[in-house]
Design a protein around this motif. Sequence first.
Motif, PDB file in Angstrom:
ATOM      1  N   GLN B 295       0.834  -1.199   0.000  1.00 55.53           N
ATOM      2  CA  GLN B 295       0.000   0.000   0.000  1.00 55.53           C
ATOM      3  C   GLN B 295       0.872   1.253   0.000  1.00 55.53           C
ATOM      4  N   ALA B 296       1.999   1.165   0.712  1.00 57.59           N
ATOM      5  CA  ALA B 296       2.870   2.332   0.788  1.00 57.59           C
ATOM      6  C   ALA B 296       3.506   2.614  -0.566  1.00 57.59           C
ATOM      7  N   THR B 297       3.655   1.594  -1.373  1.00 53.30           N
ATOM      8  CA  THR B 297       4.354   1.776  -2.632  1.00 53.30           C
ATOM      9  C   THR B 297       3.453   2.299  -3.724  1.00 53.30           C
ATOM     10  N   ILE B 298       2.260   1.733  -3.822  1.00 57.00           N
ATOM     11  CA  ILE B 298       1.422   2.090  -4.960  1.00 57.00           C
ATOM     12  C   ILE B 298       0.028   2.446  -4.472  1.00 57.00           C
ATOM     13  N   LYS B 299      -0.362   3.675  -4.734  1.00 61.84           N
ATOM     14  CA  LYS B 299      -1.644   4.164  -4.224  1.00 61.84           C
ATOM     15  C   LYS B 299      -2.745   3.769  -5.196  1.00 61.84           C
ATOM     16  N   PRO B 300      -3.834   3.174  -4.689  1.00 67.49           N
ATOM     17  CA  PRO B 300      -4.937   2.823  -5.588  1.00 67.49           C
ATOM     18  C   PRO B 300      -5.550   4.088  -6.204  1.00 67.49           C
ATOM     19  N   VAL B 301      -6.001   3.964  -7.450  1.00 70.31           N
ATOM     20  CA  VAL B 301      -6.633   5.109  -8.106  1.00 70.31           C
ATOM     21  C   VAL B 301      -8.037   5.253  -7.547  1.00 70.31           C
ATOM     22  N   LYS B 302      -8.414   6.521  -7.247  1.00 69.18           N
ATOM     23  CA  LYS B 302      -9.772   6.727  -6.749  1.00 69.18           C
ATOM     24  C   LYS B 302     -10.695   6.837  -7.964  1.00 69.18           C
ATOM     25  N   ILE B 303     -11.633   5.924  -8.064  1.00 70.07           N
ATOM     26  CA  ILE B 303     -12.460   5.889  -9.266  1.00 70.07           C
ATOM     27  C   ILE B 303     -13.652   6.828  -9.101  1.00 70.07           C
ATOM     28  N   ASN B 304     -13.834   7.619 -10.144  1.00 74.94           N
ATOM     29  CA  ASN B 304     -14.882   8.632 -10.155  1.00 74.94           C
ATOM     30  C   ASN B 304     -15.855   8.223 -11.259  1.00 74.94           C
ATOM     31  N   PRO B 305     -17.057   7.715 -10.897  1.00 74.27           N
ATOM     32  CA  PRO B 305     -17.923   7.058 -11.893  1.00 74.27           C
ATOM     33  C   PRO B 305     -18.059   7.766 -13.242  1.00 74.27           C
ATOM     34  N   PRO B 306     -18.261   9.081 -13.307  1.00 73.46           N
ATOM     35  CA  PRO B 306     -18.421   9.666 -14.649  1.00 73.46           C
ATOM     36  C   PRO B 306     -17.176   9.473 -15.536  1.00 73.46           C
ATOM     37  N   GLU B 307     -16.028   9.434 -14.918  1.00 77.80           N
ATOM     38  CA  GLU B 307     -14.800   9.299 -15.733  1.00 77.80           C
ATOM     39  C   GLU B 307     -14.277   7.869 -15.751  1.00 77.80           C
ATOM     40  N   ALA B 378     -13.548  -0.183 -13.372  1.00 79.86           N
ATOM     41  CA  ALA B 378     -13.233   0.846 -14.368  1.00 79.86           C
ATOM     42  C   ALA B 378     -12.588   0.222 -15.593  1.00 79.86           C
ATOM     43  N   MET B 379     -11.663  -0.727 -15.356  1.00 82.95           N
ATOM     44  CA  MET B 379     -11.001  -1.360 -16.492  1.00 82.95           C
ATOM     45  C   MET B 379     -12.000  -2.173 -17.302  1.00 82.95           C
ATOM     46  N   THR B 380     -12.915  -2.845 -16.594  1.00 81.92           N
ATOM     47  CA  THR B 380     -13.958  -3.593 -17.302  1.00 81.92           C
ATOM     48  C   THR B 380     -14.789  -2.643 -18.161  1.00 81.92           C
ATOM     49  N   ALA B 381     -15.173  -1.510 -17.548  1.00 86.65           N
ATOM     50  CA  ALA B 381     -16.008  -0.553 -18.294  1.00 86.65           C
ATOM     51  C   ALA B 381     -15.269  -0.095 -19.548  1.00 86.65           C
ATOM     52  N   TYR B 382     -13.970   0.127 -19.405  1.00 81.20           N
ATOM     53  CA  TYR B 382     -13.216   0.560 -20.579  1.00 81.20           C
ATOM     54  C   TYR B 382     -13.186  -0.538 -21.643  1.00 81.20           C
ATOM     55  N   LEU B 383     -12.904  -1.745 -21.217  1.00 79.23           N
ATOM     56  CA  LEU B 383     -12.806  -2.841 -22.198  1.00 79.23           C
ATOM     57  C   LEU B 383     -14.132  -3.043 -22.922  1.00 79.23           C
ATOM     58  N   MET B 384     -15.235  -2.784 -22.197  1.00 81.84           N
ATOM     59  CA  MET B 384     -16.537  -2.975 -22.812  1.00 81.84           C
ATOM     60  C   MET B 384     -16.773  -1.989 -23.962  1.00 81.84           C
ATOM     61  N   THR B 385     -16.037  -0.868 -23.945  1.00 79.36           N
ATOM     62  CA  THR B 385     -16.230   0.109 -25.023  1.00 79.36           C
ATOM     63  C   THR B 385     -15.448  -0.285 -26.272  1.00 79.36           C
ATOM     64  N   LEU B 386     -14.606  -1.296 -26.174  1.00 83.39           N
ATOM     65  CA  LEU B 386     -13.750  -1.648 -27.317  1.00 83.39           C
ATOM     66  C   LEU B 386     -14.526  -2.574 -28.254  1.00 83.39           C
ATOM     67  N   ARG B 387     -14.809  -2.080 -29.423  1.00 83.43           N
ATOM     68  CA  ARG B 387     -15.582  -2.910 -30.352  1.00 83.43           C
ATOM     69  C   ARG B 387     -14.790  -3.213 -31.611  1.00 83.43           C
ATOM     70  N   GLY B 388     -13.601  -2.728 -31.676  1.00 82.72           N
ATOM     71  CA  GLY B 388     -12.787  -2.972 -32.863  1.00 82.72           C
ATOM     72  C   GLY B 388     -13.326  -2.200 -34.047  1.00 82.72           C
ATOM     73  N   GLN B 389     -12.767  -2.465 -35.204  1.00 80.25           N
ATOM     74  CA  GLN B 389     -13.284  -1.825 -36.419  1.00 80.25           C
ATOM     75  C   GLN B 389     -14.380  -2.704 -36.991  1.00 80.25           C
ATOM     76  N   ALA B 390     -15.106  -2.150 -37.932  1.00 81.48           N
ATOM     77  CA  ALA B 390     -16.164  -2.929 -38.586  1.00 81.48           C
ATOM     78  C   ALA B 390     -15.541  -4.159 -39.227  1.00 81.48           C
ATOM     79  N   THR B 391     -16.205  -5.290 -39.071  1.00 77.26           N
ATOM     80  CA  THR B 391     -15.665  -6.520 -39.609  1.00 77.26           C
ATOM     81  C   THR B 391     -15.684  -6.475 -41.133  1.00 77.26           C
ATOM     82  N   PRO B 392     -14.579  -6.764 -41.777  1.00 78.64           N
ATOM     83  CA  PRO B 392     -14.564  -6.737 -43.249  1.00 78.64           C
ATOM     84  C   PRO B 392     -15.439  -7.849 -43.814  1.00 78.64           C
TER      85      PRO B 392
END
Lengths: 427, 604, 163
Positions: B295-307, B378-392
């Motif tokens: 905990q002393a080494t790496i501080k958790p990011v405070k997640i702010n729902p809108p962002e 938050a990471m899940t929410a971000y990954l959910m936005t990844l849809r790739g490009q339109a499938t050829p």
Amino acid sequence: MSPATPPKASFLTALTDLPKNVWKSIFRNPLPSNDLERSSTSFTNFFLHIHPVKVHKNSLRPAYTLGLGLISFFLFVILIVTGILLMFYYVPSTTQAYDRMLDLRGSVAFGTLLRNMHRWGAHGMVAVVFMHLCRVFFTGSYKKPREFNWVVGVILFLLTLFMSFTGYLLPWDQLAFWAITVGTAIAGYAPVIGKDIQFLLMGGTSVGQEALLRFYVLHVAVLPAVLTLAIAIHFWRIRKDGGLSRAEDADPVVSLEAAPADKASVLEPKKLYGFQGLVRGPLPKVGQIPDNTVFSWPNLFLAELFTFVVTLSAILVLSLLFNAPLEEPVNALHPPNPAKAPWYFLGLQEMVSYSAFWGGIGVPGIFVLLLLGTPYMDRSTKGVGKWFSRDRLLANTIFITFVVANIIFVIIGTFFRGANWAFVTPW
Amino acid sequence: MRFALAIGTFLILVVHGIVFYNQFGHPWERNQNTYFDQAKVLAKTDAEKAALAARKPRIEQIVVSNFGETRVDRCTTCHIATDDPRFSSHAEPVKTHPYSPTLGDFQKDGKWERRHKFSEFGCTVCHDGQGRGLDAEYSHGKDEYWPDPLLGFVTQDNWRKDHAPKLKGKEYMQANCAQCHTDTAFPGTALVTRGRQIFFASNCYGCHRIEGLSDGTIGPDLSDVGRKWKLDYLWGRITDPKSILATSIMPKFNLKEEDVKALVAFLKSRKGRNFAETEIQRFKVKLTGGAELVQATIKPVKINPPEMVKQGEKLVLDRACTACHKLGDRDGGIAPDLSFEGSLRDSEWVYAHFKNPKSTMSDSIMPAFRFTDDEFKAMTAYLMTLRGQATPASGEAIYKNLCLRCHGEKGDGHGPIAEHLDPYPRDLTKAGFMNSKSEARLVNSVRNGVNGTSMPAWGKAVTEEQAKAVLGYIQTTFTKEPRRELKAKAIPETNPVAMSPESVTRGEALFVNRCAGCHGRKGDGKGPNSLDIQPKPRNLRNSFFVNSVDDKRLFESIQYGVQGTAMPPWIDYGLTNNDVGDLVNFIRSINPKTKGGQHAAAIQ
Amino acid sequence: MAVNLKRSSGEDSDGGKTSRRRMLGWLTGAGLAGSAGLSAVSNFVFIKPRATYGQPQRFSVGKPEDFPSGTRAILAARGICIVREGTKLAAISITCTHLGCTVGAADTGFACPCHGSRFDQDGNVTGGPAPRPLPWFQITLAPNGEIEVDKDIEIVPGSYLSL
């Protein structure tokens, strides 16, 4: 002598003759200049009396003996001397042994040189003793009456290897630690008593302080004592078995006309040793038998001195040029990769990499048993005293096969094995 | 003979002479004499001069027993002016050790005073090197066998030429400062602190264990890595893992050079135990797992729902996810492409996978990382936005975009990341397999994925037509055999044997007898024959897979074999439908019917 | 081969060969003797340690202000007594010159518990079997401001270091 005080003149004489008298009291003889004195020098000197008064010319032929036995002995002497000196600075402790190696290299005067001499002397001794064994085999010298001396020789060879093996642990570096870990594990594969031997050698369940102390005691006390005794027996037997082996035709045929008819059945001229020989022999007139012997003084002694000088200078020059390796301090968790034993055990290690039991115990065991049994299985008396005699084609071929196989294994182990003991090409 | 003897003895005499001569006139004696001479010039009083005149060269040593084993440091034998401030502008070795506030030195009455007195600390405690040596080569640790060459000053000849210059610099000595100054906020060990942050930020802890800091098990334990390895090895192992060990699966992290430096310094400071620790402290860390240190080494990011999405993106990019995964043009080359994650998985799956990767995929090698739940969300929410490009549209383009990473350029299953996937991707060149399955089943595999494997459900990105197109492309390019009419197979629709303990026992006996050679006694696919079989035998304890296939398919695979693999048709070896029914019951019995399968308990 | 009992054997007719042999003999002998001599000396050099494993002979004992005037501090581990009188400093050995026991402080100076040797405050013998006064070691003010004592160098008793 009368109790009267000796005249002043004789006291002066005593003073002037003091050096001569001291010399005489120690050496008994002047530097010899006739045959009687030559004989006397050989048998009145403690260090020389192991030698015969006269020695066969064949034994002095460098091409026959190559001086290998003598070189082995002188290497042993060098090892004893340097070893005792090194003991002044060595501490058989896991925390100090390696530091003491660094001190020998760094702060002790002549420390590096003595360690080098001890290391290269040990390597040299293993090699020379093995070559001596080959020489004796190829010249058929193990045959009757020298069977037992051959057995003693084989034991000496094994002792030399064991001596070298125990010395390997003492610097307590990575090379030492893992070579001994592997080595004692190989001993553990011996049938029935293997695990007990391993436990006895290591004094515990892993190589540690106890093992270091045990190997130290073996290396500096037990083995040298046994080796010295075995060497003494080896030398004594050479004399008692009639000197070095030689071909049947090495002695001139003696006319037996002078011999009494009832003794005519004893045809060969025999070399005579002391009065017993004189009594038993067919020809009582010592010195009048035509033979191929010469006086040991100076012929043999000069040759021995020469061998010693050559051996010592070779070791000294090697030690000046090449430093004995000292690897990283022991890390009991990480073997170096590849973890290689010293070169003379690499053949064994190569075989062990196929099968621990057969490579480490089976094949070497059979080889040693064959070696020990050789003079009792090969009862033919032909081919003694000649290198690669045609009469001994089969025996020599079998032996060469073993030797070459071992050398090939050693070469593979040295040059063709890389990380994880995988086969690599050195170029 | 006599002549040779005379020459031989002469040789011995000469060698003896050389040896004898070598023992005199050491460099250190000359150094000391130089120092005495110059000090005499600087001396102010006659007494001082007399005292110097009385001194003769000799081995100087500092014996220190405060730091681990007794250290004997003979460095001052050459560096004799180390503590003589008058020699600060001289050249080495007769030079004053610099004074510096960073080392804690301070000025008193205009004179420097040392915080770390050499008589108390010695030299090697900070500098490393070989204290006992008297020869520069050995004492500085140039000898390749010495484990600790002068830290940051000396490189060894067998070190990589391109690394060596980067491994110089006295900042590396911070690794030794950190042996006593363990406080993470200590200003003197900034590099080590930075390295520790990188160790957590780059997720090194996920794979590696460091006693008291982390407990990863995939990579080697790094608890005493600083004692075992030299800088060169650490640098190489971080920047190019395969260059040191060809079989290494450690990803290339492509860290910036100063970050590698910090990481190397940090790792060098891990020596199993440091001088500041007491047994009690160590024991406490063992009990608590060292959580407070982390905990002393790496501080958790405070997640702010809108962002949330933005923060998730930053986390994914900053915390080295792409060291393994592919995302846009960043590619670690070890794990699947995340560019389409939103179309492939649902958020529940991704979150569960984050929390415990094995809870959604039995044989995943992904470590469970120590993010907070909010960070995972938050990471899940971000990954959910990844849809790739339109499938050829064309089959070839689809294959190259979506399939190649796993199934490989030649369709043989040896894709770039294939070796890290378990089960291994299907070899599409095996006509036996491809042509023994109905097109419907293949389309199903593409669109709905194969549970418990890395084959995701492409349904949201690939329409049925597109799936058929890509299958057609595979058929013509890789399989190279036209599809054949499927033979009719007599397969029961449902298991004719009712599930019962007796049936399971019979099934187990049969399994051990017939199947264990490949599938293993435990059914985990690691039987003794599995080493030589490609594709590997199925792990029958992969509940996600087993629970997703129906009895009919299990019957088909067992009775008629799986063409293109080592699975034989057991109908030819005398297995009746009842036998297979027992086997199926046994296989079902070792896969509990919970949602998450065998690892489900782990995340509860 | 006949037994030869003459004092000198066949070669003496060839005087050149004999003298060459004699010379080679001398050379060989000289080489061997020289090597043996050098080895013997080397071995003694080898056995005599150049660096010992105890504490170093030259060491720092602290700043002058650690020893206020009138101090007689016995540093038992170092085997010395630091004496300060005003601005004068000295390091006196506390190893008895008789048979090596460590002497203790007494009212009048030092007293040895082993055989009753007594020394005055400067280490001079005042009684008992001690043959010599306690030696004084070289004491200097090192450039870094600390007092250094060198037990390898003995100085004339009574020669103080003046601060």
